[in-house]
Design a protein around this motif. Structure first.
Motif, mmCIF file in Angstrom:
data_model
loop_
_atom_site.group_PDB
_atom_site.id
_atom_site.type_symbol
_atom_site.label_atom_id
_atom_site.label_comp_id
_atom_site.label_asym_id
_atom_site.label_seq_id
_atom_site.Cartn_x
_atom_site.Cartn_y
_atom_site.Cartn_z
ATOM 1 N N ARG A 28 0.856 -1.192 0.000
ATOM 2 C CA ARG A 28 0.000 0.000 0.000
ATOM 3 C C ARG A 28 0.882 1.228 0.000
ATOM 4 N NH1 ARG A 28 0.352 2.352 5.051
ATOM 5 N NH2 ARG A 28 1.011 0.987 6.757
ATOM 6 N N PRO A 29 0.304 2.417 -0.205
ATOM 7 C CA PRO A 29 1.092 3.646 -0.040
ATOM 8 C C PRO A 29 1.470 3.832 1.433
ATOM 9 C CG PRO A 29 -0.884 4.079 -1.333
ATOM 10 C CD PRO A 29 -1.026 2.694 -0.757
ATOM 11 N N TRP A 30 2.636 4.400 1.657
ATOM 12 C CA TRP A 30 3.130 4.627 3.014
ATOM 13 C C TRP A 30 3.558 6.086 3.167
ATOM 14 C CZ3 TRP A 30 4.670 0.776 6.844
ATOM 15 C CH2 TRP A 30 4.305 -0.523 6.505
ATOM 16 N N ARG A 52 14.259 9.472 -2.568
ATOM 17 C CA ARG A 52 14.568 10.436 -3.645
ATOM 18 C C ARG A 52 15.152 9.732 -4.858
ATOM 19 N NH1 ARG A 52 17.127 15.169 -0.082
ATOM 20 N NH2 ARG A 52 15.186 16.178 0.525
ATOM 21 N N SER A 53 16.079 8.820 -4.597
ATOM 22 C CA SER A 53 16.719 8.085 -5.684
ATOM 23 C C SER A 53 15.690 7.268 -6.477
ATOM 24 C CB SER A 53 17.797 7.168 -5.101
ATOM 25 O OG SER A 53 18.295 6.292 -6.075
ATOM 26 N N MET A 54 14.817 6.568 -5.753
ATOM 27 C CA MET A 54 13.812 5.749 -6.437
ATOM 28 C C MET A 54 12.784 6.614 -7.154
ATOM 29 S SD MET A 54 13.302 2.371 -4.057
ATOM 30 C CE MET A 54 12.805 3.241 -2.598
ATOM 31 N N GLU A 55 12.489 7.790 -6.602
ATOM 32 C CA GLU A 55 11.583 8.712 -7.303
ATOM 33 C C GLU A 55 12.249 9.216 -8.584
ATOM 34 O OE1 GLU A 55 8.955 12.761 -6.491
ATOM 35 O OE2 GLU A 55 10.568 12.263 -5.097
ATOM 36 N N THR A 63 3.433 11.734 -3.463
ATOM 37 C CA THR A 63 2.209 12.524 -3.565
ATOM 38 C C THR A 63 2.097 13.419 -2.339
ATOM 39 O OG1 THR A 63 1.141 10.710 -4.744
ATOM 40 C CG2 THR A 63 -0.299 12.414 -3.832
ATOM 41 N N VAL A 64 2.006 14.728 -2.590
ATOM 42 C CA VAL A 64 1.851 15.707 -1.510
ATOM 43 C C VAL A 64 0.402 16.163 -1.503
ATOM 44 C CG1 VAL A 64 2.616 17.924 -0.578
ATOM 45 C CG2 VAL A 64 4.232 16.467 -1.836
ATOM 46 N N TYR A 65 -0.247 16.004 -0.344
ATOM 47 C CA TYR A 65 -1.641 16.429 -0.201
ATOM 48 C C TYR A 65 -1.670 17.821 0.422
ATOM 49 C CZ TYR A 65 -2.741 11.584 -1.201
ATOM 50 O OH TYR A 65 -2.836 10.358 -1.809
ATOM 51 N N PRO A 66 -2.471 18.726 -0.148
ATOM 52 C CA PRO A 66 -2.516 20.113 0.344
ATOM 53 C C PRO A 66 -3.317 20.227 1.637
ATOM 54 C CG PRO A 66 -4.047 19.853 -1.471
ATOM 55 C CD PRO A 66 -3.335 18.533 -1.306
ATOM 56 N N GLU A 67 -2.731 19.749 2.711
ATOM 57 C CA GLU A 67 -3.372 19.788 4.015
ATOM 58 C C GLU A 67 -2.438 20.489 4.988
ATOM 59 O OE1 GLU A 67 -3.884 15.680 5.030
ATOM 60 O OE2 GLU A 67 -5.367 15.335 3.461
ATOM 61 N N PRO A 70 1.152 19.355 6.045
ATOM 62 C CA PRO A 70 1.201 18.641 4.764
ATOM 63 C C PRO A 70 1.331 17.129 4.976
ATOM 64 C CG PRO A 70 2.800 20.419 4.806
ATOM 65 C CD PRO A 70 2.224 20.309 6.184
ATOM 66 N N ARG A 71 0.656 16.377 4.125
ATOM 67 C CA ARG A 71 0.728 14.913 4.173
ATOM 68 C C ARG A 71 1.374 14.453 2.874
ATOM 69 N NH1 ARG A 71 -3.529 10.767 2.772
ATOM 70 N NH2 ARG A 71 -4.782 12.580 2.257
ATOM 71 N N VAL A 72 2.383 13.605 3.006
ATOM 72 C CA VAL A 72 3.108 13.079 1.848
ATOM 73 C C VAL A 72 3.021 11.562 1.904
ATOM 74 C CG1 VAL A 72 5.327 12.921 0.677
ATOM 75 C CG2 VAL A 72 4.679 15.037 1.828
ATOM 76 N N GLU A 73 2.658 10.950 0.782
ATOM 77 C CA GLU A 73 2.622 9.492 0.683
ATOM 78 C C GLU A 73 3.507 9.038 -0.465
ATOM 79 O OE1 GLU A 73 -1.725 8.112 2.381
ATOM 80 O OE2 GLU A 73 -1.402 8.132 0.219
ATOM 81 N N TYR A 74 4.088 7.880 -0.267
ATOM 82 C CA TYR A 74 4.924 7.252 -1.290
ATOM 83 C C TYR A 74 4.235 5.977 -1.758
ATOM 84 C CZ TYR A 74 8.429 10.468 0.402
ATOM 85 O OH TYR A 74 9.095 11.613 0.756
ATOM 86 N N SER A 75 4.223 5.784 -3.066
ATOM 87 C CA SER A 75 3.632 4.578 -3.647
ATOM 88 C C SER A 75 4.485 4.161 -4.841
ATOM 89 C CB SER A 75 2.191 4.838 -4.082
ATOM 90 O OG SER A 75 2.150 5.892 -5.023
#
Length: 100
Positions: A28-30, A52-55, A63-67, A70-75
């Protein structure tokens, strides 16, 4: 099988931490702190550098959520998802090895 293609794969996912990050992201996303807590022994710097390297290699999506905060998820990206058979093979091999 050629050495150069194996070397390419190893250069992209060959570190212990990258493989474990990918293993988690297959579920799942983390979020960053979830990964840090789950990957016992990983430093914040190594986790940041690995993500960063894998991105940059196109294997994961950040994914950065505008909250607020801020909430950032990696998938895994579509390309990252193609690594599943490799990790599945590693699981099979590891299980067989444990039986020896």
């Amino acid at each position: 099988m050629t050495v150069s293609t194996v070397a390419t794969t190893v250069s992209l996912i060959g570190s212990k931490w990258k493989l474990l990050i990918i293993r988690n992201l297959l579920e799942r996303p983390w979020r960053f702190n979830e990964l840090k807590k789950n990957l016992e022994g990983i430093s914040q710097k190594v986790l940041t550098d690995s993500l960063r390297s894998m991105e940059n290699d196109g294997l994961i999506i950040r994914t950065v959520y505008p909250e607020v905060p801020p909430r950032v998820e990696y998938s895994l990206s579509e390309l990252g998802l193609t690594l599943k058979p490799i990790l599945d093979s590693m699981v099979e091999w590891g299980n067989a090895y444990k039986k020896i």
